[in-house]
Design an enzyme around this catalytic site. Structure first.
Site, PDB file in Angstrom:
ATOM      1  N   HIS A 328       0.828  -1.213   0.000  1.00  0.00           N
ATOM      2  CA  HIS A 328       0.000   0.000   0.000  1.00  0.00           C
ATOM      3  C   HIS A 328       0.863   1.265   0.000  1.00  0.00           C
ATOM      4  O   HIS A 328       1.924   1.331   0.613  1.00  0.00           O
ATOM      5  CB  HIS A 328      -0.935   0.002   1.214  1.00  0.00           C
ATOM      6  CG  HIS A 328      -0.200   0.068   2.522  1.00  0.00           C
ATOM      7  ND1 HIS A 328       0.209   1.243   3.098  1.00  0.00           N
ATOM      8  CD2 HIS A 328       0.213  -0.929   3.360  1.00  0.00           C
ATOM      9  CE1 HIS A 328       0.831   1.000   4.223  1.00  0.00           C
ATOM     10  NE2 HIS A 328       0.847  -0.314   4.430  1.00  0.00           N
ATOM     11  N   HIS A 337      12.197  -0.524 -12.810  1.00  0.00           N
ATOM     12  CA  HIS A 337      12.082  -1.960 -13.056  1.00  0.00           C
ATOM     13  C   HIS A 337      12.138  -2.674 -11.711  1.00  0.00           C
ATOM     14  O   HIS A 337      13.146  -2.592 -11.001  1.00  0.00           O
ATOM     15  CB  HIS A 337      13.232  -2.411 -13.955  1.00  0.00           C
ATOM     16  CG  HIS A 337      13.129  -3.827 -14.415  1.00  0.00           C
ATOM     17  ND1 HIS A 337      13.437  -4.215 -15.696  1.00  0.00           N
ATOM     18  CD2 HIS A 337      12.746  -4.961 -13.787  1.00  0.00           C
ATOM     19  CE1 HIS A 337      13.253  -5.514 -15.835  1.00  0.00           C
ATOM     20  NE2 HIS A 337      12.842  -5.994 -14.674  1.00  0.00           N
TER      21      HIS A 337
END
Length: 403
Positions: A328, A337
């Protein structure tokens, strides 16, 4: 079923024969006026797909001139549609030669309008169901404000008719068609000269890149229900060139997904595509668990079994690889990446162009700077400077920031 297979075809041909006899003076006079006003040929003929996509030749009276530009190319439909042609369309007289199509069995009086051949590969599976019945001179879409409809709305009417064809539905459409023709409203496609063509649904995708990463992205895209049209790559053995793609995209709607693993190269390609006006889309594998409150930017790719939780942000062009966990309120910056099985705890932030290695972990609220590299298996407990390289448990910077 009896009506669809036997009664409707018999009625169509019988009614077409009667109407051709009754309307023959009007058809002959119209043909003569078209010949005088627009010249030869009097009839407009074009190959169209019919029942089960079988091709046939449709007939209409010409409504357009042959005006051409200085290079000999035909002008736009809007410029070639004459005032006389607009009158023919408003009275639906241009459609009367289609009685021959009905008599031959190529068409029905009522059904989806036959569209262009080049639309066939652009339909999705739902839209293709419109070809489950014969095309019609008029149809459900035509009595429901055809000229103001989006393509999606038009196809929904067509498919509804194809799946619910009945005598009573045909009777209703026929009655409303007569009413609208008498009012000169809706049925004639008077705006067809300026209506945008159907370019597709945005589900036909080229993957930019021809390597292994691109192939994995293509697999995820297929599982999403997207149709992979091919790959774009400088190596012509792996795909088409960017120039060839752009040429194709001028006449059809294709989207592009980024299938390049290296961050800077992915960013550079995305910038080129945006200048070209290409539509760049995100890929999210259906097996990934993505919170409805999460943000996935254009060009991002989320691979199989990744988890992206509440209010996390995956910015444009970022990659979240297989099995990675983005908790979250995390942020994965543009063209960053996150490698397979890496984990970002709540509130962690990864800068643009950064690389988080396989199995690496970031604790809550930690910040990894722009273009930093975190080694495989590293555990990041504190802030990592932009452009730095960090490895180990706990992670430590082993290279100075690359300025």
């Amino acid at each position: 079923m009896l009506y669809r297979r036997f009664a409707k075809p018999l009625f169509d041909r019988f009614a077409a024969l009667i109407l051709l006899i009754v309307l023959s003076p009007i058809v002959a006079i119209t043909a003569l006026i078209v010949r005088v006003k627009l010249g030869s040929p009097v009839l407009f003929k074009q190959i169209r797909p019919g029942l089960n996509e079988k091709l046939f030749t449709i007939y209409k009276f010409r409504t357009m001139s042959d005006l051409r530009d200085q290079n000999g190319d035909l002008l736009s439909d809007e410029k070639r549609l004459t005032r006389f042609g607009r009158v023919l369309r408003s009275l639906s007289l241009d459609e009367t030669p289609q009685l021959f199509n009905v008599l031959r069995g190529d068409m029905s009086f009522i059904g989806p309008r036959p569209l262009l051949i080049q639309y066939l590969p652009r339909y999705n599976a739902f839209q293709a169901k419109r070809h489950g019945v014969k095309p019609g001179v008029t149809g459900l879409a035509q009595i429901n404000g055809r000229n103001a409809q989006s393509w999606q709305e038009r196809f929904e009417y067509d498919v509804f008719y194809a799946l619910n064809l009945s005598f009573w539905l045909d009777l209703k459409i026929a009655a409303l068609t007569v009413f609208k023709v008498l009012k000169r409203e809706g049925v004639s496609d008077k705006n067809a000269a300026t209506k945008a063509p159907f370019l597709g649904n945005g589900d036909r995708v080229f993957i930019y890149g021809g390597g292994a990463h691109a192939r994995v992205a293509a697999d995820s895209a297929r599982r999403m229900g997207l149709r992979i049209e091919g790959f774009i790559d400088d190596d012509q053995s792996k795909g088409i060139s960017r120039e060839t793609f752009l040429q194709k995209a001028r006449s059809e709607r294709f989207c592009v997904a980024l299938g390049i693993g290296e961050n800077k190269a992915r960013q550079a390609i995305a910038e080129l595509l945006r200048k070209d006006g290409a539509e760049i889309i995100a890929i999210v594998d259906p097996s990934a668990v993505v919170s409805p409150s999460a943000h996935i930017g254009a060009g991002a790719v989320v691979f199989a079994n990744a988890v992206i939780n509440d209010r996390a942000r995956i910015e444009e062009g970022a990659l979240v690889n297989s099995g990675a966990i983005i908790e979250h309120d995390c942020v994965v910056g543009a063209y960053a990446h996150v490698a397979p099985n890496a984990a970002l705890a709540g509130g962690a932030k990864v800068g643009a162009l950064a690389h988080i290695g396989i199995g690496a972990s970031l604790i809550q609220n930690v910040v990894v700077g722009k273009a930093a590299i975190i080694g495989a298996g590293a555990v990041v407990l504190g802030e990592i400077a932009p452009f730095a390289v960090a490895i180990g448990v706990p992670a430590r910077e082993i290279a100075k920031p690359r300025l």
